[in-house]
Design a protein around this motif. Structure first.
Motif, PDB file in Angstrom:
ATOM      1  N   ASN A  85       0.848  -1.195   0.000  1.00 40.78           N
ATOM      2  CA  ASN A  85       0.000   0.000   0.000  1.00 40.78           C
ATOM      3  C   ASN A  85       0.882   1.243   0.000  1.00 40.78           C
ATOM      4  O   ASN A  85       2.000   1.225   0.529  1.00 40.78           O
ATOM      5  CB  ASN A  85      -0.877   0.040   1.260  1.00 40.78           C
ATOM      6  CG  ASN A  85      -1.861  -1.108   1.324  1.00 40.78           C
ATOM      7  OD1 ASN A  85      -2.317  -1.618   0.302  1.00 40.78           O
ATOM      8  ND2 ASN A  85      -2.212  -1.513   2.539  1.00 40.78           N
ATOM      9  N   LEU A  86       0.379   2.321  -0.562  1.00 38.02           N
ATOM     10  CA  LEU A  86       1.070   3.607  -0.574  1.00 38.02           C
ATOM     11  C   LEU A  86       0.235   4.605   0.218  1.00 38.02           C
ATOM     12  O   LEU A  86      -0.955   4.773  -0.065  1.00 38.02           O
ATOM     13  CB  LEU A  86       1.268   4.106  -2.002  1.00 38.02           C
ATOM     14  CG  LEU A  86       1.960   3.127  -2.960  1.00 38.02           C
ATOM     15  CD1 LEU A  86       2.003   3.710  -4.363  1.00 38.02           C
ATOM     16  CD2 LEU A  86       3.363   2.791  -2.465  1.00 38.02           C
ATOM     17  N   ILE A  87       0.854   5.265   1.183  1.00 40.32           N
ATOM     18  CA  ILE A  87       0.112   6.128   2.103  1.00 40.32           C
ATOM     19  C   ILE A  87       0.764   7.502   2.165  1.00 40.32           C
ATOM     20  O   ILE A  87       1.980   7.622   2.315  1.00 40.32           O
ATOM     21  CB  ILE A  87       0.068   5.514   3.517  1.00 40.32           C
ATOM     22  CG1 ILE A  87      -0.540   4.112   3.468  1.00 40.32           C
ATOM     23  CG2 ILE A  87      -0.719   6.410   4.470  1.00 40.32           C
ATOM     24  CD1 ILE A  87      -0.437   3.350   4.777  1.00 40.32           C
ATOM     25  N   ALA A 150      -3.328   4.547  -1.633  1.00 41.52           N
ATOM     26  CA  ALA A 150      -3.442   3.697  -2.819  1.00 41.52           C
ATOM     27  C   ALA A 150      -3.237   2.259  -2.360  1.00 41.52           C
ATOM     28  O   ALA A 150      -2.134   1.874  -1.934  1.00 41.52           O
ATOM     29  CB  ALA A 150      -2.405   4.092  -3.862  1.00 41.52           C
ATOM     30  N   LEU A 151      -4.294   1.474  -2.424  1.00 43.10           N
ATOM     31  CA  LEU A 151      -4.293   0.118  -1.877  1.00 43.10           C
ATOM     32  C   LEU A 151      -3.933  -0.921  -2.934  1.00 43.10           C
ATOM     33  O   LEU A 151      -4.306  -0.797  -4.113  1.00 43.10           O
ATOM     34  CB  LEU A 151      -5.671  -0.212  -1.299  1.00 43.10           C
ATOM     35  CG  LEU A 151      -6.086   0.595  -0.070  1.00 43.10           C
ATOM     36  CD1 LEU A 151      -7.568   0.437   0.200  1.00 43.10           C
ATOM     37  CD2 LEU A 151      -5.270   0.169   1.163  1.00 43.10           C
ATOM     38  N   ASP A 152      -3.239  -1.939  -2.512  1.00 44.83           N
ATOM     39  CA  ASP A 152      -2.871  -3.056  -3.379  1.00 44.83           C
ATOM     40  C   ASP A 152      -3.774  -4.244  -3.058  1.00 44.83           C
ATOM     41  O   ASP A 152      -4.432  -4.294  -2.008  1.00 44.83           O
ATOM     42  CB  ASP A 152      -1.405  -3.415  -3.122  1.00 44.83           C
ATOM     43  CG  ASP A 152      -0.753  -4.162  -4.288  1.00 44.83           C
ATOM     44  OD1 ASP A 152      -1.437  -4.451  -5.286  1.00 44.83           O
ATOM     45  OD2 ASP A 152       0.465  -4.435  -4.185  1.00 44.83           O
ATOM     46  N   ALA A 153      -3.814  -5.198  -3.971  1.00 41.08           N
ATOM     47  CA  ALA A 153      -4.446  -6.508  -3.730  1.00 41.08           C
ATOM     48  C   ALA A 153      -5.916  -6.425  -3.352  1.00 41.08           C
ATOM     49  O   ALA A 153      -6.389  -7.187  -2.514  1.00 41.08           O
ATOM     50  CB  ALA A 153      -3.666  -7.279  -2.654  1.00 41.08           C
ATOM     51  N   GLU A 154      -6.644  -5.525  -4.002  1.00 39.95           N
ATOM     52  CA  GLU A 154      -8.104  -5.505  -3.804  1.00 39.95           C
ATOM     53  C   GLU A 154      -8.758  -6.672  -4.523  1.00 39.95           C
ATOM     54  O   GLU A 154      -9.657  -7.319  -3.989  1.00 39.95           O
ATOM     55  CB  GLU A 154      -8.682  -4.185  -4.310  1.00 39.95           C
ATOM     56  CG  GLU A 154     -10.175  -4.006  -4.053  1.00 39.95           C
ATOM     57  CD  GLU A 154     -11.094  -4.481  -5.184  1.00 39.95           C
ATOM     58  OE1 GLU A 154     -12.319  -4.396  -5.032  1.00 39.95           O
ATOM     59  OE2 GLU A 154     -10.571  -4.957  -6.227  1.00 39.95           O
ATOM     60  N   GLU A 155      -8.291  -6.912  -5.749  1.00 40.96           N
ATOM     61  CA  GLU A 155      -8.894  -7.959  -6.569  1.00 40.96           C
ATOM     62  C   GLU A 155      -8.687  -9.328  -5.893  1.00 40.96           C
ATOM     63  O   GLU A 155      -7.577  -9.747  -5.645  1.00 40.96           O
ATOM     64  CB  GLU A 155      -8.262  -7.974  -7.964  1.00 40.96           C
ATOM     65  CG  GLU A 155      -8.400  -6.670  -8.743  1.00 40.96           C
ATOM     66  CD  GLU A 155      -9.800  -6.432  -9.283  1.00 40.96           C
ATOM     67  OE1 GLU A 155     -10.695  -7.271  -9.032  1.00 40.96           O
ATOM     68  OE2 GLU A 155      -9.990  -5.404  -9.960  1.00 40.96           O
TER      69      GLU A 155
END
Length: 299
Positions: A85-87, A150-155
């Motif tokens: 994730n990017l914060i 910006a979140l990763d691995a939602e899918e």
């Protein structure tokens, strides 16, 4: 995205040059993030890493100090995957107090059988909206502290959102609201949906105030009915993790379209005029909710 599928002050904001400029840049963000060389931005892939580098660069351009929040999970086949994730944090005019978390996932489906799933709408468009809101808040600081995530691995599991709330950069009790963007770019009827009002009267009242001034046809709904049904998107994107934690949420997105989760979800299929209006709408929404955040009932 995982699913089946203000009043006068807002008018003044939408008419200002500050609100209009990010929409134009958002189109370019979608073009770059959904290009073939991003290889569908699959979590843990070189394409995902390239997308992450681009987003970090954009955050730097905006003037945001950002950091990475790495996490690891296992796929069903036992493969270990690293997500990131990017914060970024934008300090509010008044230190301390309530925090608003604005999210959008940047991962997509990658490459399958030689075809690239570029995910222009899902969810390069949401990331572009996230960056547009960040740019506006950086230029004119919010009342409250805002986290741009910006979140990763939602899918396939909302993994990034889960990791964010497992080790949040602020006390969970201070998070008053999550605003999530997932699929802002495509709707043949020019409609954008805002969900989250039905389970929360405070959210509903603020959304109803936003509707008359919204540049797009803003509809309220898709937050009732059986879980994961077409009429209930509560747990079908990253805001669902916040909902389960009892944190009020607002989700902006379009209904499914023919390109949803298809290789044809390319930049060329984005109706740019609608998309820019959707960007202006979510900027106005973020401003409105920041302005009213102190009135949200304690949970």
């Amino acid at each position: 995205m995982r699913r089946f599928l203000l009043a006068l002050s807002a008018v003044a904001l939408l008419a200002s040059p500050v609100a209009a400029a990010p929409g134009d840049r958002a189109v370019e963000d979608v073009r770059i993030l959904s290009a073939d060389d991003m290889e569908g931005r699959l979590v843990g892939s070189p394409g995902g890493e390239k997308a992450r580098a681009y987003i970090l660069g954009r955050m730097g351009e905006i003037g945001l100090a950002s950091f990475e929040q790495a996490f690891v999970f296992k796929r069903k086949d036992g493969t270990e995957v690293r997500g990131v994730n990017l914060i970024a944090r934008i300090e509010g005019a008044t230190p301390g107090g309530k925090v608003m978390v604005i999210t959008a996932h940047y991962d997509h489906l990658g490459v399958h059988e030689g075809q690239i799933y570029n995910g222009a709408d899902d969810n390069a468009s949401g990331v572009a909206g996230l960056l547009a809101v960040a740019e506006v808040f950086k230029a004119s600081p919010p009342k409250h502290t805002v986290l741009i995530v910006a979140l990763d691995a939602e899918e396939g599991g909302l993994r990034g959102a889960g990791a964010f709330l497992e080790t949040p950069p602020v006390p969970t009790a201070t998070i008053a609201l999550n605003i999530n963007f997932d699929m802002l770019a495509k709707n043949a009827k020019g409609e954008l949906y805002a969900a989250g009002g039905s389970p929360n009267p405070w959210v509903k009242a603020e959304l109803e105030a936003l509707v008359p001034a919204a540049p797009v046809s803003l509809k309220l709904g898709h937050d009732t009915g059986p879980d994961d049904s077409f009429d209930n998107w509560t747990y079908q994107s990253d805001h669902g993790v916040f909902a389960k934690a009892g944190i009020p949420w607002v989700y902006f997105g379009v209904e499914d379209h023919p390109e949803y989760h298809k290789p044809s979800d390319d930049f060329a299929t984005v109706p740019q005029a609608f998309f820019i209006k959707a960007i202006d709408t979510v900027i106005a929404a973020a401003r409105l909710f920041d302005d009213k955040l102190d009135t949200i009932p304690a949970r």
